[in-house]
Design an enzyme around this catalytic site. Structure first.
Site, PDB file in Angstrom:
ATOM      1  N   ASP A  31      -0.366   4.325   8.045  1.00  0.00           N
ATOM      2  CA  ASP A  31      -1.283   4.984   7.123  1.00  0.00           C
ATOM      3  C   ASP A  31      -2.487   5.522   7.909  1.00  0.00           C
ATOM      4  O   ASP A  31      -3.027   4.845   8.783  1.00  0.00           O
ATOM      5  CB  ASP A  31      -1.747   3.993   6.047  1.00  0.00           C
ATOM      6  CG  ASP A  31      -2.369   4.699   4.859  1.00  0.00           C
ATOM      7  OD1 ASP A  31      -1.748   4.712   3.780  1.00  0.00           O
ATOM      8  OD2 ASP A  31      -3.475   5.258   5.004  1.00  0.00           O
ATOM      9  N   ILE A  32      -2.912   6.730   7.577  1.00  0.00           N
ATOM     10  CA  ILE A  32      -4.004   7.373   8.300  1.00  0.00           C
ATOM     11  C   ILE A  32      -5.355   6.682   8.022  1.00  0.00           C
ATOM     12  O   ILE A  32      -6.289   6.801   8.813  1.00  0.00           O
ATOM     13  CB  ILE A  32      -4.060   8.883   7.922  1.00  0.00           C
ATOM     14  CG1 ILE A  32      -4.686   9.719   9.006  1.00  0.00           C
ATOM     15  CG2 ILE A  32      -4.741   9.100   6.588  1.00  0.00           C
ATOM     16  CD1 ILE A  32      -4.491  11.216   8.811  1.00  0.00           C
ATOM     17  N   ASN A  88       1.981   2.477  -5.627  1.00  0.00           N
ATOM     18  CA  ASN A  88       1.004   2.981  -6.584  1.00  0.00           C
ATOM     19  C   ASN A  88       1.729   4.015  -7.449  1.00  0.00           C
ATOM     20  O   ASN A  88       2.401   4.899  -6.915  1.00  0.00           O
ATOM     21  CB  ASN A  88      -0.185   3.614  -5.857  1.00  0.00           C
ATOM     22  CG  ASN A  88      -0.940   2.586  -5.027  1.00  0.00           C
ATOM     23  OD1 ASN A  88      -0.941   1.398  -5.341  1.00  0.00           O
ATOM     24  ND2 ASN A  88      -1.567   3.030  -3.944  1.00  0.00           N
ATOM     25  N   GLU A  96      -2.039   8.891  -4.939  1.00  0.00           N
ATOM     26  CA  GLU A  96      -2.706  10.138  -4.536  1.00  0.00           C
ATOM     27  C   GLU A  96      -1.725  11.147  -3.978  1.00  0.00           C
ATOM     28  O   GLU A  96      -1.934  12.350  -4.087  1.00  0.00           O
ATOM     29  CB  GLU A  96      -3.796   9.832  -3.500  1.00  0.00           C
ATOM     30  CG  GLU A  96      -4.953   9.079  -4.137  1.00  0.00           C
ATOM     31  CD  GLU A  96      -6.051   8.711  -3.161  1.00  0.00           C
ATOM     32  OE1 GLU A  96      -5.877   8.932  -1.941  1.00  0.00           O
ATOM     33  OE2 GLU A  96      -7.080   8.196  -3.635  1.00  0.00           O
ATOM     34  N   HIS A 101       6.426   6.472  -1.932  1.00  0.00           N
ATOM     35  CA  HIS A 101       6.229   5.705  -0.697  1.00  0.00           C
ATOM     36  C   HIS A 101       5.887   4.271  -1.044  1.00  0.00           C
ATOM     37  O   HIS A 101       5.275   3.999  -2.076  1.00  0.00           O
ATOM     38  CB  HIS A 101       5.102   6.316   0.166  1.00  0.00           C
ATOM     39  CG  HIS A 101       3.824   6.539  -0.574  1.00  0.00           C
ATOM     40  ND1 HIS A 101       3.627   7.623  -1.405  1.00  0.00           N
ATOM     41  CD2 HIS A 101       2.685   5.822  -0.648  1.00  0.00           C
ATOM     42  CE1 HIS A 101       2.422   7.559  -1.929  1.00  0.00           C
ATOM     43  NE2 HIS A 101       1.822   6.455  -1.497  1.00  0.00           N
ATOM     44  N   MET A 102       6.260   3.394  -0.148  1.00  0.00           N
ATOM     45  CA  MET A 102       5.931   1.974  -0.275  1.00  0.00           C
ATOM     46  C   MET A 102       4.901   1.640   0.791  1.00  0.00           C
ATOM     47  O   MET A 102       5.082   1.986   1.963  1.00  0.00           O
ATOM     48  CB  MET A 102       7.190   1.133  -0.070  1.00  0.00           C
ATOM     49  CG  MET A 102       6.960  -0.358  -0.248  1.00  0.00           C
ATOM     50  SD  MET A 102       8.346  -1.298   0.435  1.00  0.00           S
ATOM     51  CE  MET A 102       9.507  -1.171  -0.888  1.00  0.00           C
ATOM     52  N   HIS A 103       3.812   0.986   0.376  1.00  0.00           N
ATOM     53  CA  HIS A 103       2.816   0.503   1.331  1.00  0.00           C
ATOM     54  C   HIS A 103       3.244  -0.882   1.820  1.00  0.00           C
ATOM     55  O   HIS A 103       3.589  -1.741   1.006  1.00  0.00           O
ATOM     56  CB  HIS A 103       1.445   0.341   0.662  1.00  0.00           C
ATOM     57  CG  HIS A 103       0.824   1.608   0.168  1.00  0.00           C
ATOM     58  ND1 HIS A 103      -0.198   2.250   0.854  1.00  0.00           N
ATOM     59  CD2 HIS A 103       1.059   2.361  -0.933  1.00  0.00           C
ATOM     60  CE1 HIS A 103      -0.569   3.323   0.169  1.00  0.00           C
ATOM     61  NE2 HIS A 103       0.174   3.416  -0.913  1.00  0.00           N
TER      62      HIS A 103
HETATM   63  P1  5GP Z   1      -1.142   6.525  -2.461  1.00  0.00           P
HETATM   64  O1  5GP Z   1      -2.565   6.335  -2.884  1.00  0.00           O
HETATM   65  O2  5GP Z   1      -0.600   7.859  -2.897  1.00  0.00           O
HETATM   66  O3  5GP Z   1      -0.244   5.376  -2.865  1.00  0.00           O
HETATM   67  O4  5GP Z   1      -1.146   6.436  -0.903  1.00  0.00           O
HETATM   68  C1  5GP Z   1      -1.166   7.545  -0.065  1.00  0.00           C
HETATM   69  C2  5GP Z   1      -1.518   7.015   1.306  1.00  0.00           C
HETATM   70  O5  5GP Z   1      -1.214   8.018   2.249  1.00  0.00           O
HETATM   71  C3  5GP Z   1      -3.003   6.680   1.467  1.00  0.00           C
HETATM   72  O6  5GP Z   1      -3.132   5.311   1.828  1.00  0.00           O
HETATM   73  C4  5GP Z   1      -3.477   7.615   2.569  1.00  0.00           C
HETATM   74  O7  5GP Z   1      -4.391   7.018   3.446  1.00  0.00           O
HETATM   75  C5  5GP Z   1      -2.187   8.008   3.265  1.00  0.00           C
HETATM   76  N1  5GP Z   1      -2.183   9.360   3.820  1.00  0.00           N
HETATM   77  C6  5GP Z   1      -2.611  10.482   3.207  1.00  0.00           C
HETATM   78  N2  5GP Z   1      -2.411  11.563   3.993  1.00  0.00           N
HETATM   79  C7  5GP Z   1      -1.854  11.096   5.138  1.00  0.00           C
HETATM   80  C8  5GP Z   1      -1.428  11.736   6.342  1.00  0.00           C
HETATM   81  O8  5GP Z   1      -1.507  12.960   6.514  1.00  0.00           O
HETATM   82  N3  5GP Z   1      -0.901  10.938   7.302  1.00  0.00           N
HETATM   83  C9  5GP Z   1      -0.777   9.584   7.146  1.00  0.00           C
HETATM   84  N4  5GP Z   1      -0.249   8.910   8.170  1.00  0.00           N
HETATM   85  N5  5GP Z   1      -1.170   8.958   6.021  1.00  0.00           N
HETATM   86  C10 5GP Z   1      -1.694   9.690   5.028  1.00  0.00           C
END
Ligand code: 5GP
Ligand code: ZN
Length: 109
Positions: A31-32, A88, A96, A101-103
């Site tokens: 995650d970035i 999420n 977002e 995706h799975m964290h």
């Molecule tokens: P969400 O909130 O949709 O479950 O999680 C999206 C995740 O993707 C966030 O934790 C965010 O930091 C990560 N993310 C967003 N854009 C990028 C990217 O361009 N590269 C990487 N490696 N992670 C990203």
């Protein structure tokens, strides 16, 4: 493939990202904006919008996501200390990026 989707661009290598693992169905990358010492995303190559959009035919991919999480946790030596696996779902659930995706979150003390 959704041409406006960041994760589709990562999957297609239009956005350069180091993959920790790649298979026919999935990619795995950090995650970035990590929320913990280990924060990794397990992402199907197929553009599925959210958990609300999964179908029976996606079962194999969904199972592979779990088995991959198990392996990545072991690789990072957090399998015993523990970790969270999180989806999420939709805006109110904190989603977002609307590409499934799975964290995998761990490395807590
Ligand atoms: P969400 O909130 O949709 O479950 O999680 C999206 C995740 O993707 C966030 O934790 C965010 O930091 C990560 N993310 C967003 N854009 C990028 C990217 O361009 N590269 C990487 N490696 N992670 C990203
Ligand atoms: Zn996508």
């Amino acid at each position: 493939m959704d041409k406006n989707c960041i994760f589709c661009k990562i999957v297609n290598k239009e956005i350069e990202t180091e993959f920790l693992f790649e298979s026919e169905n999935l990619v795995v990358f950090k995650d970035i904006n990590p929320q913990a010492p280990v924060h990794i995303l397990i992402v199907p190559k197929q553009h599925i919008r959210s958990i609300n959009d999964i179908e029976k035919k996606d079962s194999e991919i969904l199972a592979e996501m779990l088995f991959t999480a198990k392996k990545i946790a072991l690789d990072h030596n957090i399998n015993k200390t523990g970790y969270k696996l999180q989806y999420n779902v939709e805006k109110g659930g904190g989603q977002e990026i609307f590409h499934l995706h799975m964290h995998l979150i761990g490395g807590f003390r």
